[in-house]
Design a protein around this motif. Structure first.
Motif, short mmCIF file in Angstrom:
data_model
loop_
_atom_site.label_atom_id
_atom_site.label_comp_id
_atom_site.label_asym_id
_atom_site.label_seq_id
_atom_site.Cartn_x
_atom_site.Cartn_y
_atom_site.Cartn_z
N ASN A 74 -7.59 -2.30 -9.06
CA ASN A 74 -7.84 -0.98 -9.64
C ASN A 74 -8.94 -1.15 -10.68
N VAL B 168 -4.86 -6.24 -4.24
CA VAL B 168 -5.06 -4.80 -4.44
C VAL B 168 -5.60 -4.65 -5.84
N TYR C 198 2.47 1.89 -3.40
CA TYR C 198 1.56 2.47 -4.39
C TYR C 198 1.31 3.94 -4.08
N VAL D 38 0.82 -1.21 0.00
CA VAL D 38 0.00 0.00 0.00
C VAL D 38 0.86 1.26 0.00
N TYR E 191 -8.65 -0.86 4.05
CA TYR E 191 -8.85 -2.14 3.39
C TYR E 191 -10.33 -2.49 3.48
N SER F 178 3.31 -8.34 -7.44
CA SER F 178 2.61 -7.23 -8.06
C SER F 178 3.00 -7.17 -9.53
N LEU G 185 -7.12 2.88 -5.49
CA LEU G 185 -6.86 1.45 -5.40
C LEU G 185 -7.66 0.93 -4.21
N GLU G 186 -8.01 -0.34 -4.30
CA GLU G 186 -8.76 -0.91 -3.19
C GLU G 186 -8.04 -2.16 -2.68
N VAL G 187 -7.93 -2.27 -1.38
CA VAL G 187 -7.25 -3.42 -0.78
C VAL G 187 -8.31 -4.37 -0.24
#
Length: 433
Positions: free
Chosen positions: A270, A268, A151, A148, A248, A304, A159-161
């Motif tokens: 997008n 993670v 990024y 996180v 998160y 990633s 972005l979403e965790v």
RNA sequence: GUGGGCGUAGCUCAGUUGGUUAGAGCGCCAGGUUGUGGCCCUGGAGGUCGAGGGUUCAAAUCCCUCCGUUCACCCCA
């Protein structure tokens, strides 16, 4: 028949390579802060490593590996992911014997024989971390946090965790059985879900088909089946994230494809990426080291995808102002001065200026045009008139102002001018390496 | 592996119901100043119309096959 790059592969051309260099430098910088050390493993491994590590029944092992026999008849495979090789190396070199925790990162190409689509390639690039030697949920929290924060450092937003726990083999088994008995009566599930039912019923939960989602809406979550130890591990991990201010979403339907995961899994994503929206995926793997022939040793990590990151960075406009423009370009007006121009350019480079020498003596107009196209800040012009007086002309391209300067002074002169208007925010060549 | 979209100049694309030497914009090269870029003007180079086959007096245009590409499924970064 022209030869092109193989399907699913691509060339990173100079303009694009600038972006890759920037990204790679940022990644290394952040990993430095967090104390992860780089490890480089071969791009191919014994096929068996992936069969045992990732799992015989996973799609990767079943149909996506680039596998070949070498001349000695051994089966080798281009690595489809980074964790198994790193763990192999960790075991092979007994890195655990130093005691304590080992924190590693890797970066490089991976290979999977799938049909390419947006954000998916056959040769693609991943970086990732592996944190080995502790079962502490602090490790889970740290690994998620590195991702996180990285990024964030890159300037990414939106972005979403997603976090979940799939438990240990014991609690997961119970869940899988219950899931099977609940869902096996539902014949209206989509085709692939009917297949999943046999293979890995948990995967039905993250089917994108709206009908399947509706049908499985009220199915209990894995988290309802966690044993006390696994439950405690999850709760602690989440609380550490809360306290550190890492946003998160607990996503009970999140399941991951590799067999080696235990307890924590996370992703993670997008939304702007299309169907392949995961920019990062990872989790805990407490039995992998043992599986690969090492001692019982827990671990957590993530991988990633760099192409997807670069795509996201582009969409979010984070690459504006990248340039490989030289500070100085040379224009030489006469063949007889070619050697002197070349020598002077070499001297300026030795003094630390980025210089494009004159490699073709053409009309001044053509050379100026070329310098303009390169976006050179200054052009050093060698013409007979000034050269016979021991001078050159220096032109500042931004405003066309031009000076005659003693050839011995050129470097000092240009450096002074560069310092004076170095308010520029542009990314100069090499400034981020 | 399966399905849909798309393949005309370096790039983005036009190309009318099949009909004379296939076009534009951008880019590239050169000229408009005897030694000066960006803007403007002029000229030029560059295409086996993805490949092969078929229909036709005639195909970039219609049909078939293949190849490539792209998006999606499966799965994943």
């Amino acid at each position: 028949m022209k030869i092109s790059a193989p399907r699913g592969t691509f060339d990173i051309l100079p303009e694009e390579a600038l972006r890759w260099r920037w990204l790679e430098a940022a990644i290394r910088r952040v990993f430095d802060y967090y104390g992860y050390q780089e490890i480089r493993t071969p791009v191919f491994e014994h096929t068996e490593l992936f069969q045992r590590g990732i799992g015989e029944t996973t799609d990767i092992v079943e149909k996506e590996m680039y596998t070949f026999n070498d001349k000695g008849g051994r089966s080798l495979t281009l690595r489809p992911e980074g964790t198994a090789p790193v763990v192999r190396s960790y075991v092979e070199h007994k890195l655990y014997s130093k005691g304590g925790i080992t924190k590693l990162f890797y970066m490089g190409p991976m290979f999977r024989q799938e049909r390419p689509q947006a954000g998916r390639f056959r040769q693609f690039h991943q970086f990732g971390v592996e944190l080995l030697g502790t079962e502490s949920p602090l490790a889970d929290a740290e690994v998620i946090t590195v991702a996180v924060e990285l990024y964030k450092e890159l300037g990414l937003t939106d972005l979403e965790v997603l976090v979940n726990s799939i438990g240990c083999p014991a609690c997961r088994k119970k869940y899988q059985e219950d899931l099977f008995s609940r869902l096996s009566s539902l014949q209206e599930l989509c085709e692939s879900c009917l297949r999943r039912l046999e293979k890995n019923p948990m995967r039905i939960l993250d089917c994108k088909n709206p009908r399947c989602r509706e049908l499985t809406k009220d199915v209990p979550a894995v988290t309802d089946y966690l044993c006390p130890a696994c439950r405690d591990h999850l709760e602690k991990t989440l609380s550490f994230l809360d306290k550190a201010g890492i946003d998160y979403r607990l996503e009970p339907r999140l399941v991951r494809g590799f067999d080696y995961y235990t307890r924590t899994v996370f992703e993670v994503i997008n939304a702007g990426l299309g169907a392949q929206n995961a920019v990062c995926g990872g989790g805990r793997y407490d039995h992998l080291v043992e599986e690969i022939g090492g001692p019982p040793m827990p671990g957590v990590g993530f991988a990633s995808g760099m192409e997807r990151l670069i795509l996201t960075l582009e969409q979010q406009g984070k690459f504006a102002g990248f340039s490989s423009a030289p500070q100085v370009a040379f224009a030489v007006l006469d063949e007889t001065l070619a050697a002197d121009g070349f020598a002077l350019a070499t001297r300026l480079r030795r003094e630390g200026l980025t210089v494009e020498a004159c490699l073709e003596v053409k009309s001044l107009k053509a050379q100026m045009r070329a310098a303009g196209k390169l976006q050179a800040k200054f052009v050093v012009i060698l013409g007979e008139d000034e050269w016979k007086d021991g001078q050159v002309s220096v032109r500042r391209m931004a405003d066309g102002e031009q000076w005659r300067v003693d050839r011995e002074e050129v470097c000092r002169f240009i450096k002074d001018l560069l310092d004076r208007d170095s308010s520029g925010r542009e990314q100069e060549r090499g400034s981020f390496s």
